[in-house]
Design a protein around this motif. Structure first.
Motif, PDB file in Angstrom:
ATOM      1  N   ILE A   7      10.888   5.341  -5.826  1.00  0.00           N
ATOM      2  CA  ILE A   7       9.468   4.967  -5.862  1.00  0.00           C
ATOM      3  C   ILE A   7       9.238   3.675  -5.090  1.00  0.00           C
ATOM      4  O   ILE A   7       8.232   3.533  -4.374  1.00  0.00           O
ATOM      5  N   VAL A   8      10.168   2.715  -5.218  1.00  0.00           N
ATOM      6  CA  VAL A   8      10.041   1.464  -4.462  1.00  0.00           C
ATOM      7  C   VAL A   8      10.112   1.736  -2.963  1.00  0.00           C
ATOM      8  O   VAL A   8       9.322   1.188  -2.172  1.00  0.00           O
ATOM      9  N   LEU A  49       7.542   2.369   2.380  1.00  0.00           N
ATOM     10  CA  LEU A  49       7.272   3.159   3.578  1.00  0.00           C
ATOM     11  C   LEU A  49       5.777   3.391   3.786  1.00  0.00           C
ATOM     12  O   LEU A  49       5.295   3.409   4.921  1.00  0.00           O
ATOM     13  N   THR A  50       5.037   3.580   2.699  1.00  0.00           N
ATOM     14  CA  THR A  50       3.598   3.831   2.819  1.00  0.00           C
ATOM     15  C   THR A  50       2.806   2.562   3.064  1.00  0.00           C
ATOM     16  O   THR A  50       1.590   2.618   3.273  1.00  0.00           O
ATOM     17  N   GLY A  78       3.451   5.163   7.501  1.00  0.00           N
ATOM     18  CA  GLY A  78       3.447   5.731   6.155  1.00  0.00           C
ATOM     19  C   GLY A  78       2.046   6.089   5.696  1.00  0.00           C
ATOM     20  O   GLY A  78       1.841   7.162   5.108  1.00  0.00           O
ATOM     21  N   ARG A  79       1.078   5.229   5.957  1.00  0.00           N
ATOM     22  CA  ARG A  79      -0.306   5.537   5.562  1.00  0.00           C
ATOM     23  C   ARG A  79      -0.824   6.765   6.297  1.00  0.00           C
ATOM     24  O   ARG A  79      -1.568   7.576   5.743  1.00  0.00           O
ATOM     25  N   THR A  80      -0.432   6.913   7.562  1.00  0.00           N
ATOM     26  CA  THR A  80      -0.861   8.089   8.325  1.00  0.00           C
ATOM     27  C   THR A  80      -0.301   9.359   7.722  1.00  0.00           C
ATOM     28  O   THR A  80      -1.013  10.383   7.598  1.00  0.00           O
TER      29      THR A  80
END
Length: 244
Positions: free
Chosen positions: A88-89, A94-95, A100-102
């Motif tokens: 999760i970390v 990465l996001t 990552g947001r893309t």
């Protein structure tokens, strides 16, 4: 004759002495032990159950060469929980960047096109965003307001100053948003917008306020800090009078 009657009358008027029997003592000991043991036992049971659930879900996904249960004579409890925490970390790391947001936005666009899955995903996402946002913006103070009518006092947790349309429509007063918890579950309650001048700020912490609500007023926080402050002020006044 009269002395005997007076002695008898005095004996009859004396208050009866209550003796605590063995059964009553055993009951008190049992209740005292229950108050101590029950929270500890339930905490251990719930924690262990969460570890087992996460392990049962995560461990089958771990390759056998990295799973210590495959080459150790005993199972390692909590290993799956550690792996889930690390995953999760890493996912959050990465996001956090543009790539990552893309990818997240692309995945969400696919989920939003699915009829049933989109509703489920939006609902779960809203729940987790609310929980996380509340954990970062906890209540800071406890106060008293007159609710539901004048003369009746209710305990509230002070949130923040009113914003947006509420602050724009209610003009002339400094409006504060407060949360009025219900007993014995302080997570449910009412959102109220109250003028700051109508709120009495208390010295107790939010944790002590929650204990007061959960116990329905049976567990009252100590007021030693305020009493010590008043005692220091009194000593200072006496010292000033003596020095004059």
């Amino acid at each position: 004759m009269n002395d005997k009657n007076d002695k008898k009358h005095s004996d009859d008027s004396a208050e009866p002495v209550h003796h605590t029997g063995p059964g009553r003592r055993l009951t008190n000991y049992f209740l005292t032990g229950l108050v101590i043991a029950a929270p500890i036992g339930l905490t251990i049971y719930i924690t262990w159950s969460i570890i087992r659930i996460v392990d049962d879900f995560v461990k089958p996904l771990i390759p056998s060469q990295y799973n210590p249960d495959t080459y150790l004579p005993i199972t390692v409890p909590g290993f799956g929980l550690v792996i889930a925490f690390i995953a999760i970390v890493l996912l959050g790391f990465l996001t956090a960047n543009l790539v990552g947001r893309t990818l997240v936005q692309f995945g969400e666009s696919i989920l939003h096109r699915m009829p049933f899955v989109s509703v489920l995903y939006r609902g779960l996402k809203q729940i987790f965003e609310t929980v996380v946002s509340q954990s970062h913006s906890n209540f800071k103070q406890v106060g008293l307001i007159q609710y539901p009518r004048e003369g009746l006092w209710a305990l509230v947790f002070i949130s923040t100053s009113a914003k947006g349309e509420v602050a724009d429509k209610v003009r002339g007063d400094d409006i504060i948003s407060v949360f009025l918890p219900t007993t014995p579950n302080p997570t449910s309650g009412f959102l109220l917008f109250v003028p700051r001048k109508d709120i009495i700020i208390l010295d107790m912490s939010v944790e002590d306020g929650a204990k007061l609500v959960i116990s329905a007023g049976l567990v009252s926080p100590e007021y030693q800090a305020k009493m010590a402050e008043l005692a220091e002020e009194a000593e200072e006044v006496v010292h000033q009078k003596n020095t004059k």
